[in-house]
Design an enzyme around this catalytic site. Structure first.
Site, PDB file in Angstrom:
ATOM      1  CE1 TYR A 150      56.693   2.411  -3.234  1.00 59.88           C
ATOM      2  CE2 TYR A 150      57.291   3.148  -1.042  1.00 59.88           C
ATOM      3  CZ  TYR A 150      57.493   2.312  -2.112  1.00 59.88           C
ATOM      4  OH  TYR A 150      58.492   1.368  -2.066  1.00 59.88           O
ATOM      5  CG  ASP A 165      60.429   1.063   0.908  1.00 55.52           C
ATOM      6  OD1 ASP A 165      60.885   0.651   1.998  1.00 55.52           O
ATOM      7  OD2 ASP A 165      59.332   0.710   0.457  1.00 55.52           O
ATOM      8  CG  ASP A 187      64.036  -2.213   4.193  1.00 51.30           C
ATOM      9  OD1 ASP A 187      64.090  -1.369   5.100  1.00 51.30           O
ATOM     10  OD2 ASP A 187      62.992  -2.800   3.881  1.00 51.30           O
TER      11      ASP A 187
END
Length: 359
Positions: free
Chosen positions: A141, A248, A252
């Site tokens: 990222y 990430d 989730d």
């Protein structure tokens, strides 16, 4: 010693849920002697409205000075046409970067009263209590070079760089061991060391740091297997530590084991334990202003703040126990409501938790 908390309501349902967190903190101050002072500032779309950018200079200065930060949520469709650097989400990324908040804690806890809300069978998820630590400021990222380019043959290609330095790996892995020491003393490091050199270094560093924590059982798991195991047998995990993109995705997935993201808090910590705390859900503009949002993830974020930054374990346990009592009473917001329970709104749920606080 009085500690300072910066409140960042943000956008969408943020102000509504943060209002209940403020109510809770004030109750802890007035009834149970919590020594804190609260200050509020804009961020995200509210920051843009107030100062022309998603992280106003004054907000950043207050954040640097605060002992802990509580965030509601950022973003909304009215800001979608802004330039990329002015969008609300850039304020969130900026404050994480400016404060060096590299360690993201995402618990996945299933309250027994909500077992039927999970998509998995109760015997698989009942009693679930996992902590996922995600490295927040490195990896694909943030790595460079990155971009989209056209090759000499006219074909366009996109590229990103997954890069981690040894110190970056060490600090998040060490954070994982420290969290594991406060729990069941089991740490699973998730990587892709059979394919990626960066994961090979990650595993090497994890093994080295493990020698400093002989009380903690360290295991390793490839990320694809970890995703499968979270669905097949999630209770095998205690603490998971992993890099940014893997975390990430896995966090989730773990969130939905609990039935609703409206129940899940999170923390982002620096090397000294100072942190920003927030619910994992977004700003939910579709229900903003209706008074129906679930505030429990925000109230549980307060509990995390009390435990991990303010070192107020008894107060944290008091909040968590109050949430449990309210669920026992059958109160539910719309996202977790089932037949036989009483549907309540944001404020009524917040007031019920405050009323349920006990010695």
């Amino acid at each position: 010693m009085t500690q300072n908390i910066l409140i960042l309501p943000g956008d969408g349902i943020g102000p509504e849920i943060v209002a209940e967190a403020t109510r809770l903190l004030n109750a802890l101050k007035d009834r149970f002697g919590l020594a804190v002072e609260l200050e509020e500032a804009p961020i995200g779309g509210a920051g843009y409205d107030a100062a022309g950018k998603p992280l106003p200079d004054e907000t950043l200065a207050l954040a640097r000075a605060a002992d802990a930060i509580l965030l509601g949520a950022v973003g909304g469709p009215r800001y979608d046409q802004l330039a990329w650097e002015l969008r609300p989400e850039r304020g969130l990324l900026a404050i994480r970067s400016e404060l060096a908040l590299f360690s993201n804690l995402r618990p996945a806890i299933l309250y027994p009263q909500l077992a039927s809300a999970s998509a998995l069978k109760p015997e698989i998820v009942g009693g679930l209590d996992i902590m996922i630590l995600r490295e927040l400021t490195g990896g694909a990222y943030f790595g460079k070079p990155r971009g989209i380019q056209t090759r000499e043959d006219g074909v366009r290609e996109g590229f990103n760089t997954i890069i981690y330095s040894e110190p970056e790996i060490e600090r998040i892995v060490r954070s994982g061991f420290e969290i594991a020491m406060k729990r069941d003393r089991r740490l699973c490091s998730v990587d892709k060391a059979n394919v990626l050199e960066v994961s090979q270094l990650w595993r090497e560093v994890a093994e080295r740091v493990a020698k400093e924590y002989p009380e903690v059982a360290l295991s390793h798991m490839y990320v694809d297997n970890a995703a499968m195991q979270l669905v097949r047998a999630p209770k095998q995990f205690d603490v998971i530590v992993t890099e940014n993109m893997f975390g990430d995705i896995l966090s989730d997935a773990a969130a939905m084991l609990t039935g609703s993201i409206g129940m899940l808090p999170s923390a982002s910590l620096d090397a000294g334990g100072k942190g920003m705390y927030e619910p994992i859900h977004g700003s939910a503009p579709d229900i903003a202003g209706q008074g129906v949002a679930n505030p429990l993830a925000t109230l549980l974020s307060v509990a995390m703040m009390l435990r991990y930054t303010l070192n107020e374990e008894a107060q944290a346990a008091r909040v968590e126990a109050a949430v449990g009592r309210v669920l026992d009473q059958g109160l539910r917001t719309a996202d977790i409501w089932t037949e036989g329970c009483r549907k309540v709104g944001t404020r009524e749920m917040g007031e019920a938790v405050v009323a349920a606080l006990a010695d």
